[in-house]
Design a protein around this motif. Structure first.
Motif, PDB file in Angstrom:
ATOM      1  N   THR A  40       5.039   1.208 -11.300  1.00 46.45           N
ATOM      2  CA  THR A  40       5.459   2.494 -11.844  1.00 46.45           C
ATOM      3  C   THR A  40       6.605   3.052 -11.018  1.00 46.45           C
TER       4      THR A  40
ATOM      5  N   SER B  40       5.548   2.241  -7.229  1.00 43.07           N
ATOM      6  CA  SER B  40       4.167   1.959  -6.824  1.00 43.07           C
ATOM      7  C   SER B  40       3.676   0.697  -7.516  1.00 43.07           C
TER       8      SER B  40
ATOM      9  N   GLY C 105       0.481  -1.751  -8.162  1.00 42.61           N
ATOM     10  CA  GLY C 105      -0.975  -1.678  -8.103  1.00 42.61           C
ATOM     11  C   GLY C 105      -1.496  -0.267  -8.092  1.00 42.61           C
ATOM     12  N   ALA C 106      -0.793   0.655  -8.760  1.00 38.61           N
ATOM     13  CA  ALA C 106      -1.213   2.060  -8.772  1.00 38.61           C
ATOM     14  C   ALA C 106      -2.611   2.223  -9.342  1.00 38.61           C
ATOM     15  N   GLU C 107      -3.004   1.311 -10.230  1.00 44.50           N
ATOM     16  CA  GLU C 107      -4.338   1.389 -10.833  1.00 44.50           C
ATOM     17  C   GLU C 107      -5.452   1.095  -9.830  1.00 44.50           C
ATOM     18  N   LEU C 108      -5.082   0.648  -8.627  1.00 43.84           N
ATOM     19  CA  LEU C 108      -6.062   0.319  -7.589  1.00 43.84           C
ATOM     20  C   LEU C 108      -6.251   1.468  -6.606  1.00 43.84           C
TER      21      LEU C 108
ATOM     22  N   HIS D  35      -9.383   2.169  -4.645  1.00 45.75           N
ATOM     23  CA  HIS D  35      -9.913   1.145  -3.739  1.00 45.75           C
ATOM     24  C   HIS D  35      -9.589   1.424  -2.276  1.00 45.75           C
TER      25      HIS D  35
ATOM     26  N   SER E 230       0.021  -6.165  -2.345  1.00 44.70           N
ATOM     27  CA  SER E 230      -0.919  -5.397  -3.169  1.00 44.70           C
ATOM     28  C   SER E 230      -2.009  -6.306  -3.732  1.00 44.70           C
TER      29      SER E 230
ATOM     30  N   GLU F  98      -5.684  -5.731  -2.763  1.00 46.40           N
ATOM     31  CA  GLU F  98      -6.310  -5.054  -3.908  1.00 46.40           C
ATOM     32  C   GLU F  98      -6.244  -3.540  -3.723  1.00 46.40           C
ATOM     33  N   ARG F  99      -5.081  -3.096  -3.251  1.00 48.06           N
ATOM     34  CA  ARG F  99      -4.779  -1.688  -3.040  1.00 48.06           C
ATOM     35  C   ARG F  99      -3.318  -1.441  -3.402  1.00 48.06           C
ATOM     36  N   PRO F 100      -2.925  -0.207  -3.656  1.00 42.77           N
ATOM     37  CA  PRO F 100      -1.524   0.069  -4.001  1.00 42.77           C
ATOM     38  C   PRO F 100      -0.590  -0.154  -2.812  1.00 42.77           C
TER      39      PRO F 100
END
Length: 277
Positions: free
Chosen positions: A2, A18, A20-23, A26, A51, A55-57
């Motif tokens: 994004t 950003s 992995g903003a959906e993460l 986490h 990312s 598994e994080r932004p």
């Protein structure tokens, strides 16, 4: 990925990306601070791989003078970048920071006062006890005053020493190479960022200090230096590591100053392990 523009307290704009903003749920994101002579786009691959491993932004942003971010202010100092990093950390609710080269210098100085929990740097261009020299800036300014941007860029590349074998070419050959590549994407970018880059180098030197104040850094600090990187990076990093008892110091074998951009699995794994605690 994004993209958004955020405002800074001084009324400036920063272009933020950003991955992995959906993460976000986490855990804290990692903010990446890039070097001179590049843009956030040069760190897309690195951000994607980090990312995915965490598994994080991972957040990258164009520092001033790039993309849709504001130009550098007339009274630019290293503190401008520190305040901008603070704005990005607040906006993204991030507490972990990674900095490369000039971005590493920003991160090291910033983490002495900002709420950084984990800090990692690669070849930080921080000046400790005058470890960074820039005697070449006078010759650079003579070349720009004469309108010879090809020579000015050659002087800068040789002075920074970060271009590997390319940077060790004779000045006349390097000037010719710049002339021949002026129309390429990298040639255009180098010319667009030359003045910005030199101001950043001068800001690093103006912020020179002994190693002891870096005792204020977070206990969780990882310092990585490329095996083939210019020696001056290791000089400053060694002094900081000596005073910062909780820091970890490692050398990335087989890679030089561009190790972050290449995003080798060994570096991604090391950073992922570090930021995962």
């Amino acid at each position: 990925m994004t993209r958004e523009n955020i405002r800074t307290p001084d009324g400036g704009t920063l272009e933020l990306f950003s991955t992995g903003a959906e993460l976000a749920g986490h855990g804290s994101g990692v903010v990446v601070v890039h070097p001179s002579m590049v843009t956030a786009a040069d760190y897309t691959r690195f951000a994607q791989k980090l990312s995915a491993a965490l598994e994080r932004p991972v957040h990258t942003f164009n520092r001033r003078g790039r993309g849709q971010s504001s130009p550098q202010p007339e009274d630019y100092t290293l503190d401008t970048d520190i305040r901008d990093l603070e704005a990005v950390m607040k906006h993204t609710a991030s507490t972990d920071v990674f900095g490369h080269s000039f971005g590493g210098a920003v991160a090291l100085h910033a983490a002495r006062s900002l709420p950084v929990e984990r800090l990692a740097v690669y070849d930080p261009a921080v000046s400790v006890n005058h470890s960074v020299k820039a005697d070449w800036t006078e010759e650079y300014e003579r070349a720009t005053a004469a309108g010879d941007d090809d020579r000015a860029l050659a002087v800068m590349i040789r002075g920074m020493e970060t271009g590997g074998a390319f940077a060790r070419m004779p000045l006349s050959m390097l000037t010719l190479a710049n002339k021949l590549t002026a129309g390429t994407p990298i040639g255009k970018q180098n010319r667009e960022l030359m003045k910005t880059g030199v101001r950043e180098i001068k800001a690093i030197i103006a912020a020179d200090m002994p190693a002891e104040p870096f005792l204020e850094l977070p206990l969780e600090t990882l310092i990585v230096v490329g095996e083939k990187s210019p020696a001056y990076f290791g000089v400053a990093c060694g002094q900081i590591h000596d005073v910062l008892s909780g820091s970890s110091y490692t050398i990335l074998p087989g890679y030089g100053h561009d190790g972050v951009n290449r995003a080798p699995d060994k570096l991604i794994t090391e950073l992922s392990d570090f930021f995962s605690g």
